[in-house]
Enzyme design. Sequence first.
Site, short mmCIF file in Angstrom:
data_model
loop_
_atom_site.label_atom_id
_atom_site.label_comp_id
_atom_site.label_asym_id
_atom_site.label_seq_id
_atom_site.Cartn_x
_atom_site.Cartn_y
_atom_site.Cartn_z
CB CYS A 119 -0.94 0.01 1.20
SG CYS A 119 -1.91 -1.49 1.31
CG HIS A 247 -3.16 3.11 2.44
ND1 HIS A 247 -3.87 2.79 1.31
CD2 HIS A 247 -3.15 1.98 3.21
CE1 HIS A 247 -4.27 1.54 1.39
NE2 HIS A 247 -3.85 1.02 2.53
CG ASN A 277 -6.89 -1.02 1.81
OD1 ASN A 277 -6.22 -0.65 0.85
ND2 ASN A 277 -6.36 -1.46 2.93
O1 UT7 Z 1 -3.81 -1.60 3.73
C1 UT7 Z 1 -3.20 -2.46 4.63
C2 UT7 Z 1 -3.32 -1.93 6.01
N1 UT7 Z 1 -4.49 -2.46 6.64
C3 UT7 Z 1 -5.01 -1.84 7.69
O2 UT7 Z 1 -4.53 -0.80 8.07
C4 UT7 Z 1 -6.13 -2.49 8.44
C5 UT7 Z 1 -5.97 -2.20 9.93
N2 UT7 Z 1 -6.96 -2.87 10.78
C6 UT7 Z 1 -8.26 -2.49 10.80
O3 UT7 Z 1 -8.68 -1.66 10.03
C7 UT7 Z 1 -9.17 -3.14 11.83
O4 UT7 Z 1 -8.37 -3.86 12.76
C8 UT7 Z 1 -10.24 -4.09 11.20
C9 UT7 Z 1 -11.29 -3.28 10.48
C10 UT7 Z 1 -9.57 -5.06 10.24
C11 UT7 Z 1 -10.93 -4.90 12.30
O5 UT7 Z 1 -11.50 -4.00 13.26
P1 UT7 Z 1 -11.27 -4.26 14.83
O6 UT7 Z 1 -12.04 -3.23 15.54
O7 UT7 Z 1 -9.77 -4.29 15.03
O8 UT7 Z 1 -11.91 -5.65 15.03
P2 UT7 Z 1 -11.25 -7.02 15.55
O9 UT7 Z 1 -10.36 -7.61 14.51
O10 UT7 Z 1 -10.66 -6.79 16.91
O11 UT7 Z 1 -12.52 -7.93 15.69
C12 UT7 Z 1 -13.59 -7.62 16.60
C13 UT7 Z 1 -14.69 -8.61 16.43
C14 UT7 Z 1 -14.21 -10.06 16.45
O12 UT7 Z 1 -15.19 -10.83 17.10
P3 UT7 Z 1 -14.99 -11.27 18.64
O13 UT7 Z 1 -13.70 -12.00 18.69
O14 UT7 Z 1 -14.94 -9.97 19.42
O15 UT7 Z 1 -16.20 -12.09 18.92
C15 UT7 Z 1 -14.18 -10.45 14.99
O16 UT7 Z 1 -14.37 -11.82 14.78
O17 UT7 Z 1 -15.31 -8.43 15.14
C16 UT7 Z 1 -15.37 -9.66 14.47
N3 UT7 Z 1 -15.28 -9.39 13.04
C17 UT7 Z 1 -16.37 -9.14 12.29
N4 UT7 Z 1 -17.69 -9.09 12.61
C18 UT7 Z 1 -18.55 -8.78 11.62
C19 UT7 Z 1 -14.19 -9.32 12.26
N5 UT7 Z 1 -14.55 -9.02 10.99
C20 UT7 Z 1 -15.91 -8.91 11.00
C21 UT7 Z 1 -16.85 -8.61 10.00
N6 UT7 Z 1 -18.17 -8.56 10.36
N7 UT7 Z 1 -16.51 -8.35 8.72
#
Ligand code: UT7
Length: 320
Positions: A119, A247, A277
């Site tokens: 990215c 980005h 993204n």
């Molecule tokens: O371009 C490359 C660079 N990439 C980035 O910069 C991405 C950086 N990371 C992020 O943007 C965020 O970490 C995400 C959007 C990917 C995830 O958000 P988060 O607030 O960090 O969520 P998490 O991974 O901590 O997950 C929280 C919960 C989990 O469930 P439990 O374990 O709390 O029960 C996940 O399983 O959300 C769940 N989850 C979802 N639920 C519904 C993960 N993806 C989804 C989804 N829909 N699509």
Amino acid sequence: MKQENKLQGIRLIATGRALPARVVTNDELSRTVDTSDEWIRTRTGIRQRYICGSESCQSLAVKAAQNAVSKAGIKTDEIGMIVVATTTSDYAFPSMACMVQKELDMENDVMCFDINAACSGFLYGLNICRSLLMSQNKTEKKYALLIGSEQMSRLTDFTDRATCVLFGDGAGAAVLELGGGLFFHRAWSKGDAEILFCQGSGFSDAHIRMEGNKVFKFAVNVIKDGIDTILSDAGLTIDDIDYVVCHQANERIIEHVRKKYGCADNKFYVNIGEYANTSAASIPIALDEMAQNNLLKKGMKIICVGFGAGLTWSSALFEL
Ligand code: UT7
């Protein structure tokens, strides 16, 4: 004004962008994977993304390039190099840059190659083009064509809700020329294939794998550090900057950094809602959208910050 590491400037003559025709909404994804529009919007800011049907990474790159060249009002035989930042090229070889050259029906005396800094690719490319333009000394070919093009849907596992809702396809391009304005650039890397990676073709799992929350923490730290470093190089403060274009990986990441600076809402440009993204394409798509909306004026100072797999990150400060 203290200006360490001031570099020969580079000017964005014109930009262009291209998106696939098909829009995929959050609701549409929630019919195939356990997610919801509400979760995606509140955690990321994404409302929809464009996904290739008949288009490809290459056809998007060509269209964005044609768009930028036509707006620049230059002839293609004035272009000395084509550099494409991509991780999703149609071919392992030839490079996508060579195929853009072919589609633009350009002469042979053009340097064409692709770069992979994930990215951060467009910002790495900006300094590569600037350096090459400085070294080649060909007055009749004074322009560089820099493209970020990605078909992220090629690498997406549409059964993995943690990643499939985040990415989109698209391309952005810029025609560049050496210029007299301010230019500062930094690039970093920290070898890591643990928290964000995708195995290459031939491996059994050639899909994006990411530990989102670790990448989130990395992102907020390096964006802030990238901005602080480039401001210190330039002897400027955030108040001297007209726009920061990060980005587009997550609206919450951008918002988190914006709040640390206490800037007005609109200083940090955000368009992830429409495109999701698009990796190396996200910064040139944003710049093109800003130009189209008459937000960019001569003399403005812009900071761009990229970050992604590698882990790589890069920041650039330039004057329009
Ligand atoms: O371009 C490359 C660079 N990439 C980035 O910069 C991405 C950086 N990371 C992020 O943007 C965020 O970490 C995400 C959007 C990917 C995830 O958000 P988060 O607030 O960090 O969520 P998490 O991974 O901590 O997950 C929280 C919960 C989990 O469930 P439990 O374990 O709390 O029960 C996940 O399983 O959300 C769940 N989850 C979802 N639920 C519904 C993960 N993806 C989804 C989804 N829909 N699509």
